[in-house]
Design an enzyme around this catalytic site. Sequence first.
Site, PDB file in Angstrom:
ATOM      1  N   LYS A  13      42.694  39.864  42.101  1.00  0.00           N
ATOM      2  CA  LYS A  13      43.615  38.769  41.745  1.00  0.00           C
ATOM      3  C   LYS A  13      43.267  38.167  40.385  1.00  0.00           C
ATOM      4  O   LYS A  13      44.133  37.961  39.548  1.00  0.00           O
ATOM      5  CB  LYS A  13      43.587  37.666  42.816  1.00  0.00           C
ATOM      6  CG  LYS A  13      43.995  38.132  44.204  1.00  0.00           C
ATOM      7  CD  LYS A  13      43.982  37.011  45.209  1.00  0.00           C
ATOM      8  CE  LYS A  13      42.625  36.401  45.465  1.00  0.00           C
ATOM      9  NZ  LYS A  13      41.630  37.329  46.070  1.00  0.00           N
ATOM     10  N   ARG A  88      46.153  29.718  51.031  1.00  0.00           N
ATOM     11  CA  ARG A  88      45.321  30.590  51.859  1.00  0.00           C
ATOM     12  C   ARG A  88      45.498  30.306  53.339  1.00  0.00           C
ATOM     13  O   ARG A  88      44.917  30.992  54.162  1.00  0.00           O
ATOM     14  CB  ARG A  88      43.848  30.327  51.520  1.00  0.00           C
ATOM     15  CG  ARG A  88      43.251  31.311  50.537  1.00  0.00           C
ATOM     16  CD  ARG A  88      41.863  30.792  50.217  1.00  0.00           C
ATOM     17  NE  ARG A  88      40.939  31.845  49.940  1.00  0.00           N
ATOM     18  CZ  ARG A  88      40.597  32.226  48.707  1.00  0.00           C
ATOM     19  NH1 ARG A  88      41.140  31.671  47.667  1.00  0.00           N
ATOM     20  NH2 ARG A  88      39.715  33.179  48.528  1.00  0.00           N
ATOM     21  N   ARG A 122      30.523  43.391  41.156  1.00  0.00           N
ATOM     22  CA  ARG A 122      31.041  42.351  40.238  1.00  0.00           C
ATOM     23  C   ARG A 122      29.902  41.565  39.595  1.00  0.00           C
ATOM     24  O   ARG A 122      28.943  41.177  40.247  1.00  0.00           O
ATOM     25  CB  ARG A 122      31.939  41.379  40.998  1.00  0.00           C
ATOM     26  CG  ARG A 122      32.360  40.191  40.109  1.00  0.00           C
ATOM     27  CD  ARG A 122      33.496  39.394  40.655  1.00  0.00           C
ATOM     28  NE  ARG A 122      33.315  38.991  42.030  1.00  0.00           N
ATOM     29  CZ  ARG A 122      34.306  38.543  42.800  1.00  0.00           C
ATOM     30  NH1 ARG A 122      35.524  38.456  42.301  1.00  0.00           N
ATOM     31  NH2 ARG A 122      34.088  38.190  44.046  1.00  0.00           N
ATOM     32  N   ARG A 152      27.815  36.314  41.874  1.00  0.00           N
ATOM     33  CA  ARG A 152      28.287  35.093  42.524  1.00  0.00           C
ATOM     34  C   ARG A 152      27.548  34.874  43.848  1.00  0.00           C
ATOM     35  O   ARG A 152      27.315  35.828  44.580  1.00  0.00           O
ATOM     36  CB  ARG A 152      29.802  35.207  42.795  1.00  0.00           C
ATOM     37  CG  ARG A 152      30.636  34.368  41.860  1.00  0.00           C
ATOM     38  CD  ARG A 152      32.098  34.675  41.943  1.00  0.00           C
ATOM     39  NE  ARG A 152      32.682  34.537  43.271  1.00  0.00           N
ATOM     40  CZ  ARG A 152      33.984  34.686  43.519  1.00  0.00           C
ATOM     41  NH1 ARG A 152      34.816  34.967  42.513  1.00  0.00           N
ATOM     42  NH2 ARG A 152      34.463  34.576  44.734  1.00  0.00           N
ATOM     43  N   ARG A 163      34.006  36.566  54.373  1.00  0.00           N
ATOM     44  CA  ARG A 163      35.208  36.193  53.597  1.00  0.00           C
ATOM     45  C   ARG A 163      36.385  37.081  53.963  1.00  0.00           C
ATOM     46  O   ARG A 163      37.522  36.619  54.045  1.00  0.00           O
ATOM     47  CB  ARG A 163      34.903  36.290  52.085  1.00  0.00           C
ATOM     48  CG  ARG A 163      34.097  35.107  51.588  1.00  0.00           C
ATOM     49  CD  ARG A 163      33.454  35.372  50.237  1.00  0.00           C
ATOM     50  NE  ARG A 163      34.388  35.720  49.208  1.00  0.00           N
ATOM     51  CZ  ARG A 163      34.056  36.405  48.101  1.00  0.00           C
ATOM     52  NH1 ARG A 163      32.814  36.796  47.913  1.00  0.00           N
ATOM     53  NH2 ARG A 163      34.977  36.670  47.214  1.00  0.00           N
TER      54      ARG A 163
HETATM   55  P1  AP5 Z   1      38.455  40.183  40.848  1.00  0.00           P
HETATM   56  O1  AP5 Z   1      39.605  40.243  39.913  1.00  0.00           O
HETATM   57  O2  AP5 Z   1      37.326  39.234  40.533  1.00  0.00           O
HETATM   58  O3  AP5 Z   1      38.982  39.986  42.360  1.00  0.00           O
HETATM   59  P2  AP5 Z   1      39.558  38.716  43.098  1.00  0.00           P
HETATM   60  O4  AP5 Z   1      40.657  39.162  43.991  1.00  0.00           O
HETATM   61  O5  AP5 Z   1      39.866  37.608  42.128  1.00  0.00           O
HETATM   62  O6  AP5 Z   1      38.279  38.391  43.997  1.00  0.00           O
HETATM   63  P3  AP5 Z   1      37.617  37.030  44.431  1.00  0.00           P
HETATM   64  O7  AP5 Z   1      36.382  37.455  45.193  1.00  0.00           O
HETATM   65  O8  AP5 Z   1      37.400  36.097  43.280  1.00  0.00           O
HETATM   66  O9  AP5 Z   1      38.671  36.460  45.404  1.00  0.00           O
HETATM   67  P4  AP5 Z   1      38.462  35.434  46.475  1.00  0.00           P
HETATM   68  O10 AP5 Z   1      39.854  35.146  46.884  1.00  0.00           O
HETATM   69  O11 AP5 Z   1      37.537  35.824  47.575  1.00  0.00           O
HETATM   70  O12 AP5 Z   1      37.641  34.293  45.735  1.00  0.00           O
HETATM   71  P5  AP5 Z   1      38.031  32.877  45.128  1.00  0.00           P
HETATM   72  O13 AP5 Z   1      37.260  32.702  43.895  1.00  0.00           O
HETATM   73  O14 AP5 Z   1      39.496  32.681  45.117  1.00  0.00           O
HETATM   74  O15 AP5 Z   1      37.880  41.654  40.999  1.00  0.00           O
HETATM   75  C1  AP5 Z   1      36.727  41.934  41.790  1.00  0.00           C
HETATM   76  C2  AP5 Z   1      35.886  43.026  41.093  1.00  0.00           C
HETATM   77  O16 AP5 Z   1      36.627  44.244  41.070  1.00  0.00           O
HETATM   78  C3  AP5 Z   1      35.541  42.717  39.616  1.00  0.00           C
HETATM   79  O17 AP5 Z   1      34.260  43.210  39.356  1.00  0.00           O
HETATM   80  C4  AP5 Z   1      36.612  43.491  38.808  1.00  0.00           C
HETATM   81  O18 AP5 Z   1      36.113  43.895  37.552  1.00  0.00           O
HETATM   82  C5  AP5 Z   1      36.893  44.674  39.724  1.00  0.00           C
HETATM   83  N1  AP5 Z   1      38.296  45.089  39.700  1.00  0.00           N
HETATM   84  C6  AP5 Z   1      39.393  44.293  39.646  1.00  0.00           C
HETATM   85  N2  AP5 Z   1      40.519  45.020  39.680  1.00  0.00           N
HETATM   86  C7  AP5 Z   1      40.123  46.321  39.793  1.00  0.00           C
HETATM   87  C8  AP5 Z   1      40.820  47.573  39.880  1.00  0.00           C
HETATM   88  N3  AP5 Z   1      42.164  47.611  39.868  1.00  0.00           N
HETATM   89  N4  AP5 Z   1      40.091  48.699  39.989  1.00  0.00           N
HETATM   90  C9  AP5 Z   1      38.729  48.668  40.011  1.00  0.00           C
HETATM   91  N5  AP5 Z   1      38.014  47.507  39.915  1.00  0.00           N
HETATM   92  C10 AP5 Z   1      38.704  46.366  39.817  1.00  0.00           C
HETATM   93  O19 AP5 Z   1      37.475  31.897  46.268  1.00  0.00           O
HETATM   94  C11 AP5 Z   1      36.090  31.734  46.494  1.00  0.00           C
HETATM   95  C12 AP5 Z   1      35.870  30.725  47.625  1.00  0.00           C
HETATM   96  O20 AP5 Z   1      36.416  29.444  47.255  1.00  0.00           O
HETATM   97  C13 AP5 Z   1      36.535  31.058  48.968  1.00  0.00           C
HETATM   98  O21 AP5 Z   1      35.770  31.932  49.753  1.00  0.00           O
HETATM   99  C14 AP5 Z   1      36.640  29.637  49.590  1.00  0.00           C
HETATM  100  O22 AP5 Z   1      35.408  29.213  50.092  1.00  0.00           O
HETATM  101  C15 AP5 Z   1      36.987  28.769  48.385  1.00  0.00           C
HETATM  102  N6  AP5 Z   1      38.450  28.650  48.178  1.00  0.00           N
HETATM  103  C16 AP5 Z   1      39.159  29.108  47.095  1.00  0.00           C
HETATM  104  N7  AP5 Z   1      40.463  28.831  47.244  1.00  0.00           N
HETATM  105  C17 AP5 Z   1      40.594  28.197  48.443  1.00  0.00           C
HETATM  106  C18 AP5 Z   1      41.710  27.700  49.161  1.00  0.00           C
HETATM  107  N8  AP5 Z   1      42.957  27.814  48.688  1.00  0.00           N
HETATM  108  N9  AP5 Z   1      41.487  27.131  50.375  1.00  0.00           N
HETATM  109  C19 AP5 Z   1      40.234  26.998  50.864  1.00  0.00           C
HETATM  110  N10 AP5 Z   1      39.142  27.468  50.239  1.00  0.00           N
HETATM  111  C20 AP5 Z   1      39.306  28.055  49.026  1.00  0.00           C
END
Ligand code: AP5
Length: 208
Positions: A13, A88, A122, A152, A163
């Site tokens: 994402k 979410r 990552r 992270r 997660r």
């Molecule tokens: P990346 O682009 O970083 O993936 P991502 O989908 O953004 O992954 P996240 O782990 O950041 O998502 P998340 O939803 O768990 O975390 P968030 O920060 O929102 O890509 C991942 C890796 O793959 C990278 O190394 C990249 O280079 C590689 N890659 C990307 N695309 C690729 C491809 N096409 N091919 C190969 N490699 C690729 O949330 C973190 C925490 O915050 C949650 O667990 C929760 O505790 C809290 N939180 C956040 N939002 C909320 C909410 N709305 N409600 C409640 N809690 C929340």
Amino acid sequence: MNVVLLGAPGAGKGTLASQMCQAYGLRHISTGDMLRAHMREATALGLQARAYVDAGKLVPDALIIEMVRERLNEPDCQKGCLLDGFPRTAAQAEALGAIAKIDMVLYIDVAVEALVKRISGRRVCGKCGTVYHTSWHDREECAKCGEPLSIREDDKPETVLRRIEVYNQNTEPLIGYYREKGLLKTVDGSGTPEEVFEAVKTLVEKRV
Ligand code: AP5
């Protein structure tokens, strides 16, 4: 245009959001990035959120909804936003519907094995936030600012599985919710970042 990016942890994402914001001039609203900034700065919200984030659990709806409501009311969001990681839960989706008009929901579909592989490799720059993967960046410093890269806190293997479980339980049902509203577009997220972005461009440009 307001777009929601839906997808499991590690689906790509954040990576897709950077490409889309650059191409379409959208404002990137990542609730994960916002929470991590609050945690770094040790704000009241950051102190409340840390235990949830580090354990791979969802931060309570009331806190997140208020944080997003305030952000979306800021002037720079009026021209269009890309919501990454929000909503979410069903309650967040309902709240978002009352705050903003959503034009498109992009669901990035990636198999679980690939999610784990992506997350385990990552690396993130603590200074500028650039995200890397060890498969294509094997140095320990950021290519943009030279700062050391780190893993992270919530990317530890046991937290990643939690997660994914939390996603399956709380967020996956939103795929059906937005499909029923006629807003959902599914993108095959298994290709390279460039391939995924090409597929998204076709969808977005068809719509415009
Ligand atoms: P990346 O682009 O970083 O993936 P991502 O989908 O953004 O992954 P996240 O782990 O950041 O998502 P998340 O939803 O768990 O975390 P968030 O920060 O929102 O890509 C991942 C890796 O793959 C990278 O190394 C990249 O280079 C590689 N890659 C990307 N695309 C690729 C491809 N096409 N091919 C190969 N490699 C690729 O949330 C973190 C925490 O915050 C949650 O667990 C929760 O505790 C809290 N939180 C956040 N939002 C909320 C909410 N709305 N409600 C409640 N809690 C929340």
